[in-house]
Scaffold this motif. Structure first.
Motif, PDB file in Angstrom:
ATOM      1  N   PRO A   1     -18.492   6.882 -19.225  1.00 24.54           N
ATOM      2  CA  PRO A   1     -17.417   6.089 -18.620  1.00 24.54           C
ATOM      3  C   PRO A   1     -17.248   6.465 -17.154  1.00 24.54           C
ATOM      4  O   PRO A   1     -17.409   7.631 -16.771  1.00 24.54           O
ATOM      5  CB  PRO A   1     -16.179   6.474 -19.434  1.00 24.54           C
ATOM      6  N   SER A   2     -16.919   5.475 -16.316  1.00 22.09           N
ATOM      7  CA  SER A   2     -16.821   5.721 -14.874  1.00 22.09           C
ATOM      8  C   SER A   2     -15.412   6.103 -14.443  1.00 22.09           C
ATOM      9  O   SER A   2     -15.164   6.294 -13.260  1.00 22.09           O
ATOM     10  CB  SER A   2     -17.280   4.487 -14.083  1.00 22.09           C
ATOM     11  N   GLY A   3     -14.489   6.212 -15.384  1.00 26.80           N
ATOM     12  CA  GLY A   3     -13.128   6.603 -15.057  1.00 26.80           C
ATOM     13  C   GLY A   3     -12.528   7.419 -16.181  1.00 26.80           C
ATOM     14  O   GLY A   3     -13.235   8.103 -16.931  1.00 26.80           O
ATOM     15  N   SER A   4     -11.214   7.343 -16.310  1.00 25.08           N
ATOM     16  CA  SER A   4     -10.504   8.127 -17.312  1.00 25.08           C
ATOM     17  C   SER A   4     -10.651   7.519 -18.701  1.00 25.08           C
ATOM     18  O   SER A   4     -11.133   8.139 -19.632  1.00 25.08           O
ATOM     19  CB  SER A   4      -9.019   8.219 -16.942  1.00 25.08           C
ATOM     20  N   PHE A   5     -10.186   6.275 -18.844  1.00 24.11           N
ATOM     21  CA  PHE A   5     -10.294   5.499 -20.064  1.00 24.11           C
ATOM     22  C   PHE A   5      -9.612   6.122 -21.267  1.00 24.11           C
ATOM     23  O   PHE A   5     -10.158   6.184 -22.352  1.00 24.11           O
ATOM     24  CB  PHE A   5     -11.750   5.124 -20.355  1.00 24.11           C
ATOM     25  N   GLU A   6      -8.384   6.559 -21.047  1.00 22.61           N
ATOM     26  CA  GLU A   6      -7.511   6.870 -22.172  1.00 22.61           C
ATOM     27  C   GLU A   6      -6.962   5.547 -22.699  1.00 22.61           C
ATOM     28  O   GLU A   6      -6.530   4.686 -21.922  1.00 22.61           O
ATOM     29  CB  GLU A   6      -6.359   7.772 -21.737  1.00 22.61           C
ATOM     30  N   ARG A   7      -6.956   5.384 -24.006  1.00 20.95           N
ATOM     31  CA  ARG A   7      -6.399   4.158 -24.589  1.00 20.95           C
ATOM     32  C   ARG A   7      -4.912   4.083 -24.288  1.00 20.95           C
ATOM     33  O   ARG A   7      -4.197   5.076 -24.406  1.00 20.95           O
ATOM     34  CB  ARG A   7      -6.605   4.132 -26.092  1.00 20.95           C
ATOM     35  N   PHE A   8      -4.471   2.888 -23.925  1.00 20.27           N
ATOM     36  CA  PHE A   8      -3.055   2.659 -23.637  1.00 20.27           C
ATOM     37  C   PHE A   8      -2.482   1.651 -24.606  1.00 20.27           C
ATOM     38  O   PHE A   8      -1.554   1.953 -25.370  1.00 20.27           O
ATOM     39  CB  PHE A   8      -2.897   2.206 -22.194  1.00 20.27           C
ATOM     40  N   LEU A   9      -3.036   0.436 -24.623  1.00 17.50           N
ATOM     41  CA  LEU A   9      -2.567  -0.621 -25.521  1.00 17.50           C
ATOM     42  C   LEU A   9      -3.657  -0.980 -26.521  1.00 17.50           C
ATOM     43  O   LEU A   9      -4.831  -1.115 -26.153  1.00 17.50           O
ATOM     44  CB  LEU A   9      -2.188  -1.876 -24.731  1.00 17.50           C
ATOM     45  N   VAL A  10      -3.247  -1.146 -27.771  1.00 21.82           N
ATOM     46  CA  VAL A  10      -4.138  -1.597 -28.832  1.00 21.82           C
ATOM     47  C   VAL A  10      -3.438  -2.732 -29.553  1.00 21.82           C
ATOM     48  O   VAL A  10      -2.365  -2.541 -30.128  1.00 21.82           O
ATOM     49  CB  VAL A  10      -4.464  -0.457 -29.818  1.00 21.82           C
ATOM     50  N   ASP A  11      -4.015  -3.932 -29.467  1.00 22.01           N
ATOM     51  CA  ASP A  11      -3.390  -5.126 -30.066  1.00 22.01           C
ATOM     52  C   ASP A  11      -1.956  -5.308 -29.573  1.00 22.01           C
ATOM     53  O   ASP A  11      -1.052  -5.678 -30.337  1.00 22.01           O
ATOM     54  CB  ASP A  11      -3.416  -5.040 -31.592  1.00 22.01           C
ATOM     55  N   GLY A  12      -1.744  -5.012 -28.286  1.00 24.23           N
ATOM     56  CA  GLY A  12      -0.443  -5.234 -27.665  1.00 24.23           C
ATOM     57  C   GLY A  12       0.552  -4.109 -27.830  1.00 24.23           C
ATOM     58  O   GLY A  12       1.641  -4.147 -27.243  1.00 24.23           O
ATOM     59  N   ARG A  13       0.230  -3.111 -28.621  1.00 22.40           N
ATOM     60  CA  ARG A  13       1.136  -1.993 -28.864  1.00 22.40           C
ATOM     61  C   ARG A  13       0.591  -0.726 -28.208  1.00 22.40           C
ATOM     62  O   ARG A  13      -0.616  -0.573 -28.048  1.00 22.40           O
ATOM     63  CB  ARG A  13       1.317  -1.765 -30.368  1.00 22.40           C
ATOM     64  N   VAL A  14       1.500   0.177 -27.842  1.00 24.17           N
ATOM     65  CA  VAL A  14       1.082   1.458 -27.280  1.00 24.17           C
ATOM     66  C   VAL A  14       0.239   2.189 -28.309  1.00 24.17           C
ATOM     67  O   VAL A  14       0.571   2.226 -29.506  1.00 24.17           O
ATOM     68  CB  VAL A  14       2.306   2.301 -26.863  1.00 24.17           C
ATOM     69  N   ALA A  15      -0.881   2.748 -27.859  1.00 24.50           N
ATOM     70  CA  ALA A  15      -1.808   3.428 -28.759  1.00 24.50           C
ATOM     71  C   ALA A  15      -1.091   4.524 -29.563  1.00 24.50           C
ATOM     72  O   ALA A  15      -0.220   5.199 -29.036  1.00 24.50           O
ATOM     73  CB  ALA A  15      -2.953   4.037 -27.948  1.00 24.50           C
ATOM     74  N   PRO A  16      -1.445   4.675 -30.847  1.00 21.38           N
ATOM     75  CA  PRO A  16      -0.752   5.645 -31.716  1.00 21.38           C
ATOM     76  C   PRO A  16      -0.731   7.055 -31.153  1.00 21.38           C
ATOM     77  O   PRO A  16       0.269   7.761 -31.285  1.00 21.38           O
ATOM     78  CB  PRO A  16      -1.556   5.576 -33.018  1.00 21.38           C
ATOM     79  N   GLU A  17      -1.818   7.474 -30.492  1.00 21.08           N
ATOM     80  CA  GLU A  17      -1.869   8.835 -29.957  1.00 21.08           C
ATOM     81  C   GLU A  17      -0.872   9.056 -28.820  1.00 21.08           C
ATOM     82  O   GLU A  17      -0.482  10.189 -28.522  1.00 21.08           O
ATOM     83  CB  GLU A  17      -3.282   9.202 -29.496  1.00 21.08           C
ATOM     84  N   LEU A  18      -0.446   7.957 -28.183  1.00 21.93           N
ATOM     85  CA  LEU A  18       0.564   8.044 -27.120  1.00 21.93           C
ATOM     86  C   LEU A  18       1.975   7.892 -27.670  1.00 21.93           C
ATOM     87  O   LEU A  18       2.932   8.358 -27.062  1.00 21.93           O
ATOM     88  CB  LEU A  18       0.322   6.958 -26.067  1.00 21.93           C
ATOM     89  N   ALA A  19       2.092   7.241 -28.805  1.00 20.50           N
ATOM     90  CA  ALA A  19       3.398   6.980 -29.392  1.00 20.50           C
ATOM     91  C   ALA A  19       3.775   7.994 -30.458  1.00 20.50           C
ATOM     92  O   ALA A  19       4.659   7.748 -31.283  1.00 20.50           O
ATOM     93  CB  ALA A  19       3.418   5.574 -29.996  1.00 20.50           C
ATOM     94  N   GLY A  20       3.074   9.113 -30.450  1.00 20.61           N
ATOM     95  CA  GLY A  20       3.400  10.156 -31.414  1.00 20.61           C
ATOM     96  C   GLY A  20       2.992   9.809 -32.828  1.00 20.61           C
ATOM     97  O   GLY A  20       3.568  10.321 -33.800  1.00 20.61           O
ATOM     98  N   GLY A  21       2.014   8.881 -32.932  1.00 23.05           N
ATOM     99  CA  GLY A  21       1.514   8.520 -34.255  1.00 23.05           C
ATOM    100  C   GLY A  21       2.369   7.508 -34.982  1.00 23.05           C
ATOM    101  O   GLY A  21       2.117   7.187 -36.131  1.00 23.05           O
ATOM    102  N   SER A  22       3.406   6.976 -34.346  1.00 20.47           N
ATOM    103  CA  SER A  22       4.280   6.013 -35.018  1.00 20.47           C
ATOM    104  C   SER A  22       3.657   4.633 -35.084  1.00 20.47           C
ATOM    105  O   SER A  22       2.733   4.335 -34.356  1.00 20.47           O
ATOM    106  CB  SER A  22       5.606   5.925 -34.270  1.00 20.47           C
TER     107      SER A  22
END
Length: 253
Positions: A232-253
């Protein structure tokens, strides 16, 4: 309250940009300004260690481009993966988004701080979908202190990657040599200029006696690989998945 209106979405689609004025809270501004101070100190230390006044496109006491500061200052994640950026990403990229790149762009009081016409995509390579740049003003931005100037699609006639030519003196990459000066994006502190990575833009010098600090947060709807496809040419941490904040960012909720 809706942050990005239907009119803004339409303007982004048709012209490649829109502006959100005064959308940051005082707490968000304080957070991002703290990162700006840290980024200057970090680069000055690098100049000292190397015994030089220029590293790449950075110039001591003139202009600073400090990347991935959020990895040193994890408190910045609260903003990068927060509600404000989530709404902007949904409105421009769609249901899926990754944090691509993050950096501070700081201009000191010096007439040699302009930046040439370019696309942000010109600093990657030609084989990727356009990504999103959020140009966040940490100080009031005026034409005197180094506003960014945009060439909307209807004025440039360009909606995709174009070849950039390196400037041998300044290390900038240049993609436009025409006479259109562009539209100055003057805005109060706490505003966000939202534009596509294929929109041509430049910035003027800082002719005032104060810093002009900008925070750039860039997001992509895909993982952009390096030109050779090796990583990958940058950071590429997942942010949104299907319009929702990625589970790893939302504390698994």
């Amino acid at each position: 309250m809706v942050l990005v209106t239907d009119e803004m979405r339409e303007q982004y689609r048709d012209e490649g940009y829109f502006v959100l004025e005064r959308v940051l809270t005082d707490e968000q501004l304080e957070l991002l300004r703290g990162g700006a101070r840290y980024s200057i100190d970090k680069l000055d230390a690098a100049f000292d260690e190397a015994g030089v006044d220029r590293i790449g496109i950075n110039a001591r006491g003139k202009r600073y481009f400090s990347t991935m500061i959020y990895k040193d200052r994890p408190e910045l994640r609260e903003f990068l993966f927060g509600d404000t950026m989530a709404e902007i990403c949904r409105a421009t990229l769609g249901a899926d988004a990754y944090l691509f790149w993050e950096q501070y762009v700081i201009k000191a009081a010096d007439p040699d701080t302009s930046f040439a016409w370019h696309q942000d995509s010109g600093y990657v390579h030609e084989d990727h979908e356009p990504y999103l740049t959020c140009w966040i003003a940490l100080d009031e931005v005026t034409e005197e202190n180094g506003a960014v100037y945009l060439l909307p699609y209807s004025r440039s006639g360009i909606r995709s990657y174009v070849k950039h030519i390196p400037d041998p003196v300044r290390n900038d990459r240049v993609a436009y040599f025409g006479s259109d000066p562009g539209i100055p994006m003057t805005a109060p502190a706490g505003s966000i200029v939202v534009f596509s990575s294929v929109v041509l833009h430049r910035s003027g010098p800082n002719l005032t006696d104060r810093l002009r600090r900008v925070y750039l947060a860039q997001y992509s709807g895909e993982i952009i690989m390096t030109k050779d496809g090796s990583e990958p040419s940058g950071s590429f941490e997942r942010f949104l998945v299907d319009g929702r904040v990625a589970p790893e960012l939302a504390g698994g909720s």
